[in-house]
Structures are given as structure tokens and as C-alpha cells.
Design a protein around this motif. Structure first.
Motif, PDB file in Angstrom:
ATOM      1  N   SER A 192      37.990  40.002  18.534  1.00  0.00           N
ATOM      2  CA  SER A 192      38.226  40.442  17.165  1.00  0.00           C
ATOM      3  C   SER A 192      38.634  39.216  16.361  1.00  0.00           C
ATOM      4  O   SER A 192      39.648  38.580  16.676  1.00  0.00           O
ATOM      5  CB  SER A 192      39.335  41.496  17.128  1.00  0.00           C
ATOM      6  N   PRO A 193      37.858  38.826  15.358  1.00  0.00           N
ATOM      7  CA  PRO A 193      38.111  37.567  14.634  1.00  0.00           C
ATOM      8  C   PRO A 193      39.288  37.690  13.662  1.00  0.00           C
ATOM      9  O   PRO A 193      39.120  37.737  12.456  1.00  0.00           O
ATOM     10  CB  PRO A 193      36.800  37.321  13.896  1.00  0.00           C
ATOM     11  N   ASN A 194      40.493  37.733  14.211  1.00  0.00           N
ATOM     12  CA  ASN A 194      41.689  37.766  13.367  1.00  0.00           C
ATOM     13  C   ASN A 194      42.664  36.736  13.885  1.00  0.00           C
ATOM     14  O   ASN A 194      42.274  35.740  14.485  1.00  0.00           O
ATOM     15  CB  ASN A 194      42.302  39.182  13.349  1.00  0.00           C
ATOM     16  N   GLY A 195      43.952  36.969  13.699  1.00  0.00           N
ATOM     17  CA  GLY A 195      44.948  35.979  14.076  1.00  0.00           C
ATOM     18  C   GLY A 195      45.025  35.693  15.554  1.00  0.00           C
ATOM     19  O   GLY A 195      45.572  34.670  15.967  1.00  0.00           O
ATOM     20  N   CYS A 196      44.496  36.585  16.409  1.00  0.00           N
ATOM     21  CA  CYS A 196      44.561  36.368  17.860  1.00  0.00           C
ATOM     22  C   CYS A 196      43.549  35.343  18.349  1.00  0.00           C
ATOM     23  O   CYS A 196      43.702  34.783  19.438  1.00  0.00           O
ATOM     24  CB  CYS A 196      44.319  37.685  18.601  1.00  0.00           C
ATOM     25  N   GLU A 197      42.497  35.095  17.583  1.00  0.00           N
ATOM     26  CA  GLU A 197      41.413  34.267  18.112  1.00  0.00           C
ATOM     27  C   GLU A 197      41.884  32.862  18.465  1.00  0.00           C
ATOM     28  O   GLU A 197      41.476  32.305  19.491  1.00  0.00           O
ATOM     29  CB  GLU A 197      40.266  34.193  17.110  1.00  0.00           C
ATOM     30  N   ALA A 198      42.753  32.267  17.647  1.00  0.00           N
ATOM     31  CA  ALA A 198      43.207  30.913  17.932  1.00  0.00           C
ATOM     32  C   ALA A 198      43.928  30.849  19.273  1.00  0.00           C
ATOM     33  O   ALA A 198      43.740  29.891  20.053  1.00  0.00           O
ATOM     34  CB  ALA A 198      44.123  30.423  16.814  1.00  0.00           C
ATOM     35  N   ARG A 199      44.722  31.846  19.588  1.00  0.00           N
ATOM     36  CA  ARG A 199      45.449  31.840  20.851  1.00  0.00           C
ATOM     37  C   ARG A 199      44.533  32.113  22.025  1.00  0.00           C
ATOM     38  O   ARG A 199      44.732  31.582  23.124  1.00  0.00           O
ATOM     39  CB  ARG A 199      46.587  32.853  20.786  1.00  0.00           C
ATOM     40  N   ILE A 200      43.519  32.946  21.825  1.00  0.00           N
ATOM     41  CA  ILE A 200      42.558  33.204  22.900  1.00  0.00           C
ATOM     42  C   ILE A 200      41.726  31.957  23.173  1.00  0.00           C
ATOM     43  O   ILE A 200      41.397  31.640  24.322  1.00  0.00           O
ATOM     44  CB  ILE A 200      41.679  34.417  22.540  1.00  0.00           C
ATOM     45  N   ARG A 201      41.416  31.219  22.122  1.00  0.00           N
ATOM     46  CA  ARG A 201      40.748  29.924  22.321  1.00  0.00           C
ATOM     47  C   ARG A 201      41.641  28.985  23.144  1.00  0.00           C
ATOM     48  O   ARG A 201      41.157  28.263  24.026  1.00  0.00           O
ATOM     49  CB  ARG A 201      40.432  29.284  20.972  1.00  0.00           C
ATOM     50  N   THR A 202      42.952  29.025  22.843  1.00  0.00           N
ATOM     51  CA  THR A 202      43.889  28.172  23.587  1.00  0.00           C
ATOM     52  C   THR A 202      43.916  28.548  25.060  1.00  0.00           C
ATOM     53  O   THR A 202      43.948  27.667  25.938  1.00  0.00           O
ATOM     54  CB  THR A 202      45.305  28.303  22.986  1.00  0.00           C
ATOM     55  N   ILE A 203      43.906  29.848  25.364  1.00  0.00           N
ATOM     56  CA  ILE A 203      43.893  30.292  26.764  1.00  0.00           C
ATOM     57  C   ILE A 203      42.657  29.751  27.479  1.00  0.00           C
ATOM     58  O   ILE A 203      42.742  29.240  28.608  1.00  0.00           O
ATOM     59  CB  ILE A 203      43.937  31.828  26.831  1.00  0.00           C
ATOM     60  N   HIS A 204      41.501  29.856  26.836  1.00  0.00           N
ATOM     61  CA  HIS A 204      40.274  29.322  27.444  1.00  0.00           C
ATOM     62  C   HIS A 204      40.376  27.815  27.630  1.00  0.00           C
ATOM     63  O   HIS A 204      39.971  27.264  28.670  1.00  0.00           O
ATOM     64  CB  HIS A 204      39.054  29.672  26.581  1.00  0.00           C
ATOM     65  N   SER A 205      40.915  27.135  26.641  1.00  0.00           N
ATOM     66  CA  SER A 205      41.032  25.680  26.735  1.00  0.00           C
ATOM     67  C   SER A 205      41.958  25.265  27.875  1.00  0.00           C
ATOM     68  O   SER A 205      41.657  24.328  28.640  1.00  0.00           O
ATOM     69  CB  SER A 205      41.542  25.118  25.405  1.00  0.00           C
ATOM     70  N   LEU A 206      43.086  25.963  28.013  1.00  0.00           N
ATOM     71  CA  LEU A 206      44.015  25.657  29.101  1.00  0.00           C
ATOM     72  C   LEU A 206      43.377  25.866  30.468  1.00  0.00           C
ATOM     73  O   LEU A 206      43.725  25.181  31.439  1.00  0.00           O
ATOM     74  CB  LEU A 206      45.270  26.522  28.981  1.00  0.00           C
TER      75      LEU A 206
END
Length: 316
Positions: A192-206
Motif C-alpha cells: 500500500s503506497p502510504n507512509g509504511c512503504e519507506a519502512r518496508i523498503r528498509t526491511i528489504h534493504s536490511l
């Protein structure tokens, strides 16, 4: 001797209006009620205060009592104003903005609590994405907002909201105590392209993964429905747990990350008087709930896979 405010109020009204009939109209009482109040005061003082003539005049005693009666009524009005000022933080209407997951997962419980704990405050809820919520708060469209990871300020933290994997109950990993994001590489990922997306990207990056969602779905209810239908999996915050139907599971996710949920008024202008009261009431309520023993969730007998949450608010 017992002298009371209604007696003094009737006495002053008669003097100022020049008669009992005009005083009764001014006070919104019957003429007999005003006459009775003044007569009762005279009996308490054991002497007449008024000469019943046209117009009414004060006696010598009445003239001496008059300034003290005015002071007494003025003091009573001051006490009433002080009481009104002291209770101002517990009255009024507050416009509260929040994001979809917070609006649907956290806010309904807060509304129930506020209705019991602060019944004189009316809360109206507006739902928008993170950028909209912040804009509404600073522009004055909203009086308060549940902000996600705001800069340091006077707001009150409601929760540390962790992230979880949302899977169908028949998913191979559904019975695991936790899920590593790397184990979901073979699943279609929904976002869902809202405020959570940045943190989900961070999880994938980690985790050393590329972030390649298969579908972008704005509405939270639609996102949950798509997971129910087996179209893919997603990541939601812990605050969404109350929205999850019984045929889905919400599991701890590795790598771990979380966000702060803060109830705040605007940074650039004074807060609505009731916002601080709501914030402190909410923080206490959530702290007590967190300290209470967990209650096992029982599937509702009438629940069906088609059930999904609706929107709890609207845009202003």
C-alpha cells in the motif's frame, strides 16, 4: 441567618428594574417568585429592604446592603468563570487526522475509551496519507493527529508499532513463530503506497533484497482482501492486528523495525484546549491495556473470508 444568591439576585433585579414586574421579566421568573425571594431575604435580615412604591425605592438598610449584594453576585460569577476555564480542556470538538492503518486499527479503540473517559469532548476523525495528515494539522484543518515518527516535540507517544508479515493461514510459513522477509521472496509482494512503504523498503534493504512489489493497492481493505484471495503477501504494522480476519495470520518479521505513533497538536500554533486531555487520557489507557494479561482471540462464529474492514473516517 441564611442569605442565598437567588434572594440577592431578586433584590438587585427589583432595584435595577424599578419594580417587581419588570424584575420578573428580566429574570425569567413569575412576579410572585421574585416577591417571595425578596420577602424571604427581608425576613432573614429582620427588616424591610424596599419601599413598595412606584418606582420601588430602597430603605436605609437596603441602601447599605445593596453594594455588598452586588459584590456577592460578582464574586459568584467570577467563581463560575473560573470553573468554566478549568473545565475547558474537557469540552469541545476535536478534529483528529490519522493514516488508514492507524485510523482503522488504533483509533476506534481510542474513540470508545474517550467516549467513556471524556464524554464532553466530541472527536471527529479524518483519514488520509501521512503527507495529508501533516498538512491538515499545520494548516488548521485538523486540531490533532496521530503522527508517524514525528520530530521531537510536545506530542505524547501512544505506541511503538512494529511490522509484521501478513499471510494466508494455509501459507507454508503460517505456523512459524516468526518470518524472515527473505523467506517470502517466492511470493508476490503487495504494498500500500502510504507512509509504511519507506519502512518496508528498509526491511528489504536490511535483508539484502530488492524491493519489487507485484501490486500497489491504496485501500487497506482491498489489500487485506487480496491476501485472503491468495494473490500475494504483504507487511502491515502491529496496530493493524484488530483488522485481520481469522483466515489470515500476522507474524513477527525479521529484520525487525518499528515506528513511533505520537498524538500531537500542531507545532506552529497553540493546541486546541482539549487535545492535551485526549492525549494524556489515551496514553494512560494504552499503557494499562499493554500491562493487562493478553486475552486469546477467538474466531467469531459468523466470520467469513469475505469480511474486510471498511474506512473509519473521511477526508475533510
Amino acid at each position: 441567618m441564611t442569605v442565598n444568591l437567588p434572594q440577592l439576585r431578586a433584590f438587585l433585579a427589583v432595584v435595577d428594574a424599578g419594580g417587581f414586574s419588570a424584575a420578573a421579566a428580566e429574570l425569567g421568573l413569575s412576579q410572585s417568585a421574585v416577591s417571595h425571594a425578596v420577602a424571604s431575604l427581608e425576613r432573614e435580615l429582620t427588616a424591610p429592604l424596599l419601599v413598595r412604591a412606584t418606582p420601588v425605592r430602597t430603605t436605609a438598610l437596603g441602601e447599605r446592603v445593596l453594594p455588598h449584594a452586588r459584590i456577592a453576585l460578582s464574586a459568584a460569577r467570577s467563581v463560575e468563570r473560573i470553573a468554566a476555564d478549568a473545565t475547558e480542556t474537557m469540552t469541545g470538538t476535536v478534529r483528529l487526522a490519522s493514516t488508514p492503518t492507524v485510523c482503522q486499527g488504533l483509533v476506534p479503540g481510542l474513540l470508545r475509551h474517550w467516549r467513556e473517559d471524556q464524554p464532553r469532548i466530541t472527536v471527529r476523525v479524518f483519514e488520509g496519507d501521512s503527507a495529508e495528515v501533516a498538512t491538515w494539522l499545520e494548516e488548521g484543518t485538523a486540531d490533532a493527529a496521530v503522527l508517524i515518527d514525528p520530530p521531537p516535540g510536545p506530542g505524547i507517544q501512544l505506541a511503538m508499532d512494529g511490522y509484521r508479515a501478513l499471510l494466508p493461514r494455509d501459507h507454508p510459513l503460517a505456523d512459524e513463530p516468526a518470518v524472515d522477509i527473505r523467506d517470502l521472496e517466492d511470493d508476490q509482494f503487495l504494498i500500500s503506497p502510504n507512509g509504511c512503504e519507506a519502512r518496508i523498503r528498509t526491511i528489504h534493504s536490511l535483508a539484502g533484497l530488492r524491493f519489487t512489489p507485484a501490486h500497489r493497492v491504496r485501500d487497506l481493505a482491498t489489500l487485506i482482501s487480496m491476501v485472503q484471495a491468495g494473490i500475494g503477501v504483504t507487511v502491515l504494522s502491529e496496530v493493524s492486528r484488530s483488522l485481520i480476519p481469522p483466515d489470515l495470520v500476522l507474524l513477527p518479521l525479521e529484520p525487525q523495525t518499528s515506528r513511533r505513533l505520537v498524538l500531537s497538536g500542531p507545532q506552529s500554533r497553540p493546541w486546541h484546549p482539549a487535545v492535551r486531555t485526549l492525549a494524556e487520557s489515551a496514553a494512560g489507557h494504552l499503557a494499562r491495556a499493554a500491562a493487562a494479561p493478553p486475552v486469546p482471540r477467538q474466531p467469531r462464529p459468523d466470520a467469513t473470508p469475505a469480511e474486510t474492514p471498511g474506512r473509519c473516517g473521511h477526508r475533510p
